[in-house]
Design a protein around this motif. Sequence first.
Motif, PDB file in Angstrom:
ATOM      1  N   MET A   1       0.848  -1.204   0.000  1.00 11.14           N
ATOM      2  CA  MET A   1       0.000   0.000   0.000  1.00 11.14           C
ATOM      3  C   MET A   1       0.880   1.249   0.000  1.00 11.14           C
ATOM      4  O   MET A   1       1.757   1.416   0.826  1.00 11.14           O
ATOM      5  N   SER A   2       0.670   2.135  -0.972  1.00 11.52           N
ATOM      6  CA  SER A   2       1.430   3.367  -1.015  1.00 11.52           C
ATOM      7  C   SER A   2       0.858   4.356   0.000  1.00 11.52           C
ATOM      8  O   SER A   2      -0.307   4.285   0.379  1.00 11.52           O
ATOM      9  N   ALA A   3       1.697   5.300   0.396  1.00 10.40           N
ATOM     10  CA  ALA A   3       1.310   6.221   1.465  1.00 10.40           C
ATOM     11  C   ALA A   3       0.156   7.133   1.076  1.00 10.40           C
ATOM     12  O   ALA A   3      -0.543   7.653   1.930  1.00 10.40           O
ATOM     13  N   ASN A   4      -0.037   7.348  -0.227  1.00  8.60           N
ATOM     14  CA  ASN A   4      -1.070   8.306  -0.631  1.00  8.60           C
ATOM     15  C   ASN A   4      -2.398   7.657  -0.970  1.00  8.60           C
ATOM     16  O   ASN A   4      -3.319   8.332  -1.422  1.00  8.60           O
ATOM     17  N   GLN A   5      -2.544   6.358  -0.773  1.00  9.83           N
ATOM     18  CA  GLN A   5      -3.822   5.714  -1.058  1.00  9.83           C
ATOM     19  C   GLN A   5      -4.871   6.103  -0.014  1.00  9.83           C
ATOM     20  O   GLN A   5      -4.548   6.403   1.136  1.00  9.83           O
ATOM     21  N   ILE A   6      -6.122   6.096  -0.451  1.00 12.43           N
ATOM     22  CA  ILE A   6      -7.222   6.360   0.465  1.00 12.43           C
ATOM     23  C   ILE A   6      -7.951   5.047   0.759  1.00 12.43           C
ATOM     24  O   ILE A   6      -7.868   4.082  -0.007  1.00 12.43           O
ATOM     25  N   LEU A   7      -8.659   5.038   1.853  1.00 13.89           N
ATOM     26  CA  LEU A   7      -9.445   3.890   2.272  1.00 13.89           C
ATOM     27  C   LEU A   7     -10.901   4.140   1.873  1.00 13.89           C
ATOM     28  O   LEU A   7     -11.514   5.104   2.323  1.00 13.89           O
ATOM     29  N   VAL A   8     -11.438   3.269   1.021  1.00 13.91           N
ATOM     30  CA  VAL A   8     -12.827   3.386   0.593  1.00 13.91           C
ATOM     31  C   VAL A   8     -13.654   2.370   1.370  1.00 13.91           C
ATOM     32  O   VAL A   8     -13.399   1.164   1.310  1.00 13.91           O
ATOM     33  N   LEU A   9     -14.641   2.855   2.107  1.00 13.33           N
ATOM     34  CA  LEU A   9     -15.524   2.019   2.918  1.00 13.33           C
ATOM     35  C   LEU A   9     -16.900   1.976   2.278  1.00 13.33           C
ATOM     36  O   LEU A   9     -17.470   3.022   1.949  1.00 13.33           O
ATOM     37  N   ALA A  26      -7.329   3.351  11.154  1.00 15.39           N
ATOM     38  CA  ALA A  26      -6.430   3.549  10.018  1.00 15.39           C
ATOM     39  C   ALA A  26      -5.431   4.677  10.243  1.00 15.39           C
ATOM     40  O   ALA A  26      -4.553   4.909   9.411  1.00 15.39           O
ATOM     41  N   GLY A  27      -5.586   5.379  11.364  1.00 16.13           N
ATOM     42  CA  GLY A  27      -4.667   6.469  11.669  1.00 16.13           C
ATOM     43  C   GLY A  27      -4.988   7.754  10.953  1.00 16.13           C
ATOM     44  O   GLY A  27      -4.123   8.643  10.835  1.00 16.13           O
ATOM     45  N   ALA A  28      -6.210   7.890  10.453  1.00 16.24           N
ATOM     46  CA  ALA A  28      -6.603   9.097   9.735  1.00 16.24           C
ATOM     47  C   ALA A  28      -6.845  10.252  10.699  1.00 16.24           C
ATOM     48  O   ALA A  28      -7.315  10.048  11.821  1.00 16.24           O
ATOM     49  N   ALA A  29      -6.551  11.464  10.227  1.00 19.35           N
ATOM     50  CA  ALA A  29      -6.738  12.638  11.074  1.00 19.35           C
ATOM     51  C   ALA A  29      -8.189  13.082  11.132  1.00 19.35           C
ATOM     52  O   ALA A  29      -8.619  13.694  12.113  1.00 19.35           O
ATOM     53  N   ASN A  30      -8.948  12.768  10.072  1.00 18.42           N
ATOM     54  CA  ASN A  30     -10.336  13.218   9.991  1.00 18.42           C
ATOM     55  C   ASN A  30     -11.264  12.059   9.656  1.00 18.42           C
ATOM     56  O   ASN A  30     -10.848  11.068   9.052  1.00 18.42           O
ATOM     57  N   VAL A  31     -12.519  12.196  10.054  1.00 20.18           N
ATOM     58  CA  VAL A  31     -13.548  11.212   9.749  1.00 20.18           C
ATOM     59  C   VAL A  31     -14.424  11.767   8.632  1.00 20.18           C
ATOM     60  O   VAL A  31     -15.050  12.830   8.801  1.00 20.18           O
ATOM     61  N   PRO A  32     -14.493  11.105   7.486  1.00 24.07           N
ATOM     62  CA  PRO A  32     -15.255  11.650   6.359  1.00 24.07           C
ATOM     63  C   PRO A  32     -16.753  11.419   6.500  1.00 24.07           C
ATOM     64  O   PRO A  32     -17.210  10.569   7.270  1.00 24.07           O
ATOM     65  N   ALA A  33     -17.487  12.180   5.738  1.00 24.31           N
ATOM     66  CA  ALA A  33     -18.936  11.987   5.666  1.00 24.31           C
ATOM     67  C   ALA A  33     -19.242  10.804   4.746  1.00 24.31           C
ATOM     68  O   ALA A  33     -18.395  10.355   3.970  1.00 24.31           O
ATOM     69  N   ILE A  34     -20.469  10.312   4.879  1.00 24.20           N
ATOM     70  CA  ILE A  34     -20.922   9.194   4.047  1.00 24.20           C
ATOM     71  C   ILE A  34     -21.769   9.754   2.907  1.00 24.20           C
ATOM     72  O   ILE A  34     -22.707  10.522   3.133  1.00 24.20           O
ATOM     73  N   GLY A  37     -23.682   5.669   0.538  1.00 23.98           N
ATOM     74  CA  GLY A  37     -23.179   4.421   1.102  1.00 23.98           C
ATOM     75  C   GLY A  37     -21.686   4.238   1.022  1.00 23.98           C
ATOM     76  O   GLY A  37     -21.174   3.129   1.222  1.00 23.98           O
ATOM     77  N   VAL A  38     -20.947   5.336   0.749  1.00 20.80           N
ATOM     78  CA  VAL A  38     -19.495   5.268   0.588  1.00 20.80           C
ATOM     79  C   VAL A  38     -18.836   6.346   1.442  1.00 20.80           C
ATOM     80  O   VAL A  38     -19.299   7.484   1.495  1.00 20.80           O
ATOM     81  N   ALA A  39     -17.740   5.977   2.101  1.00 21.12           N
ATOM     82  CA  ALA A  39     -16.908   6.939   2.818  1.00 21.12           C
ATOM     83  C   ALA A  39     -15.477   6.788   2.327  1.00 21.12           C
ATOM     84  O   ALA A  39     -14.965   5.665   2.222  1.00 21.12           O
ATOM     85  N   ARG A  40     -14.818   7.917   2.041  1.00 22.05           N
ATOM     86  CA  ARG A  40     -13.448   7.908   1.541  1.00 22.05           C
ATOM     87  C   ARG A  40     -12.538   8.523   2.602  1.00 22.05           C
ATOM     88  O   ARG A  40     -12.629   9.721   2.887  1.00 22.05           O
ATOM     89  N   VAL A  41     -11.678   7.683   3.162  1.00 21.42           N
ATOM     90  CA  VAL A  41     -10.836   8.080   4.285  1.00 21.42           C
ATOM     91  C   VAL A  41      -9.426   8.369   3.785  1.00 21.42           C
ATOM     92  O   VAL A  41      -8.751   7.481   3.247  1.00 21.42           O
ATOM     93  N   SER A  42      -8.959   9.591   3.952  1.00 18.04           N
ATOM     94  CA  SER A  42      -7.613   9.962   3.507  1.00 18.04           C
ATOM     95  C   SER A  42      -6.668  10.039   4.706  1.00 18.04           C
ATOM     96  O   SER A  42      -7.082  10.025   5.862  1.00 18.04           O
ATOM     97  N   GLY A  43      -5.377  10.141   4.406  1.00 18.53           N
ATOM     98  CA  GLY A  43      -4.378  10.276   5.459  1.00 18.53           C
ATOM     99  C   GLY A  43      -4.193   9.029   6.293  1.00 18.53           C
ATOM    100  O   GLY A  43      -3.894   9.102   7.492  1.00 18.53           O
ATOM    101  N   CYS A  44      -4.352   7.852   5.681  1.00 16.36           N
ATOM    102  CA  CYS A  44      -4.238   6.587   6.414  1.00 16.36           C
ATOM    103  C   CYS A  44      -2.779   6.178   6.598  1.00 16.36           C
ATOM    104  O   CYS A  44      -1.911   6.502   5.784  1.00 16.36           O
TER     105      CYS A  44
END
Length: 282
Positions: A1-9, A26-34, A37-44
């Motif tokens: 996993m590269s450092a710049n990938q996002i987590l798609v839930l 995942a160590g993300a600084a922020n919690v994204p909105a939904i 039915g999808v949440a995209r988590v950056s900074g993992c």
Amino acid sequence: MSANQILVLQSPRLDPTRVTELSILAGAANVPAIHDGVARVSGCNPARREVVLERAAALGVDANFVDPERRFADFGLVVSDMDSTLITIECIDEVADMQGLKPQVAAITERSMRGELDFTQSLRERVALLAGLPEAALAQVYEQRLQLMPGARELLADCREYGVKFMLVSGGFTYFTERLKAELNLDYTAANQLEVVDGKLTGRVLGDIVDGEAKRRLLIAKREELGLRPDQVIAVGDGANDLNMLAEAGVGIAAHAKPVVRAQAAYRLNVCGLDAIRKLFL
């Protein structure tokens, strides 16, 4: 996993509580909105990948790490398995049911899909048990038992909207793939041809078997024909005979797959329908 990938839930049951827990894990600084039915988590944190995937599975959430700028329109080809992937059934098991042999055939199918048996040998053994069955039984299975996997029509509509070709490759039979091609307006299909004489199955397959290696070769041939790069191809499957094509594709997705496939695929869908494939990307 590269450092710049996002987590798609993704999940039919996705809610802020699950998203918050997985974002923190995942160590993300922020919690994204939904959204839809999808949440995209950056900074993992890349080191947290496996623990996130394990916890997401326990929560009934499909979690995948993807490149943040990747768009579905960047792809040119989706290659999909048929049985238990694009459709909900294993056609050969349902055909065998017409002979009263579904338990025996289904047991062989299950072992083959788990990678415990040679696919070509197991297919020939299963087809041999169908000898004498009227060809009309195939129509009965198609008309009465075959159902599309949830999200299949949406995925196909997305492919058409974004100009992505769709290829159905199956270790099953042309009787079903050709009818699905006509019904769903698929671009390409490939499968095994059952021999029929005097309106009855002979228990033999004509020509070479479409096995795992054949699926890989078919993917490569179509990719080159369309002038695509490997990273422009998505492959989707559930069984051990799909592993070669999943590895060959830029994005290989294990969809409601056997454990051996889930363990090796970079992308996994365990709870969502096939429409979740498009939602992995922008």
